[in-house]
Design an enzyme around this catalytic site. Sequence first.
Site, PDB file in Angstrom:
ATOM      1  N   SER A 105       0.836  -1.191   0.000  1.00  0.00           N
ATOM      2  CA  SER A 105       0.000   0.000   0.000  1.00  0.00           C
ATOM      3  C   SER A 105       0.876   1.248   0.000  1.00  0.00           C
ATOM      4  O   SER A 105       1.811   1.364   0.793  1.00  0.00           O
ATOM      5  CB  SER A 105      -0.896   0.012   1.243  1.00  0.00           C
ATOM      6  OG  SER A 105      -1.755  -1.106   1.242  1.00  0.00           O
ATOM      7  N   ASP A 180      -9.882  -0.097   8.174  1.00  0.00           N
ATOM      8  CA  ASP A 180      -9.159  -0.480   6.957  1.00  0.00           C
ATOM      9  C   ASP A 180     -10.163  -0.614   5.818  1.00  0.00           C
ATOM     10  O   ASP A 180     -10.974  -1.533   5.797  1.00  0.00           O
ATOM     11  CB  ASP A 180      -8.423  -1.802   7.186  1.00  0.00           C
ATOM     12  CG  ASP A 180      -7.406  -2.115   6.086  1.00  0.00           C
ATOM     13  OD1 ASP A 180      -7.570  -1.593   4.970  1.00  0.00           O
ATOM     14  OD2 ASP A 180      -6.468  -2.885   6.355  1.00  0.00           O
ATOM     15  N   ARG A 182      -9.247  -0.703   2.487  1.00  0.00           N
ATOM     16  CA  ARG A 182      -8.540  -1.065   1.259  1.00  0.00           C
ATOM     17  C   ARG A 182      -9.250  -2.198   0.516  1.00  0.00           C
ATOM     18  O   ARG A 182      -9.835  -3.080   1.127  1.00  0.00           O
ATOM     19  CB  ARG A 182      -7.102  -1.481   1.581  1.00  0.00           C
ATOM     20  CG  ARG A 182      -6.230  -0.326   2.030  1.00  0.00           C
ATOM     21  CD  ARG A 182      -4.858  -0.783   2.472  1.00  0.00           C
ATOM     22  NE  ARG A 182      -4.899  -1.520   3.729  1.00  0.00           N
ATOM     23  CZ  ARG A 182      -3.827  -1.940   4.392  1.00  0.00           C
ATOM     24  NH1 ARG A 182      -2.621  -1.690   3.901  1.00  0.00           N
ATOM     25  NH2 ARG A 182      -3.945  -2.593   5.520  1.00  0.00           N
TER      26      ARG A 182
END
Length: 254
Positions: A105, A180, A182
Amino acid sequence: MIIEKTKESPLNKIKEKVQIVTHGDRSTFIVGPINLPVQLDGETVFFKWYSWLDVQMIEGVQAEDQVEELIKSLPQANLANNQQSSVLVYGDFEHAEDALIRMHSICHTGDIFGSKRCDCGFQLKQSMKMISEHGAGALFYLANHEGRGIGLFSKALAYLLQEEGLDTVEANEHLGFVDDSRNYDEAIRVLKTLRQLPVTLITNNPNKLKALQSSGANVSGRIPLWGDISRYNKHYLETKMERAGHFRGGYPIE
């Protein structure tokens, strides 16, 4: 009679290095491979670089003309105001029996500035080194994952909250985000395009491992990646383990 030779457009040549993966009403355009010599630990290491762009399919345009139409639209697309992801490939990634991958990331502060508030810069360089030493692998650089998916500006605000005593999870939540956010769908789509054989994932994060496995990607195992631990990031790393469930292997608990 003199026959003039028509000079082929450079665009026709590069179109051969653009793959299209369709999914639903969208297409992922994968550009590459591109030769990329990289400075790594004082040596030049040669990777193959790919980038990709996921867009709405162009209605009324035949599949063979999609690339040309996309290229024509780029000057108006203003892509510089958005981030695009890419992947560094080393060795015979498609055919090698064993290959390592890293889903990395983006971390503007750690990867570029060398910030010690996290371990991201270390993980980026170390995973590239592990892949090149292994002989085959790929590092996916996921550009829309800054701050676990909240973006750079929001990450700056989260850092201020951390300086007020919140941990990384609490800071994201106080800004209205989940811990999170993502998503790995695009990267997994590109992975499946570049390789069908098993891969070993370089990560401490069980969510990354789960995302790959649940997608049907051929993941055969995991390798931890701990290092560059200091007083500046110790609390950050401990929060990853205690709040986000990261694997502990290799981390010295004092």
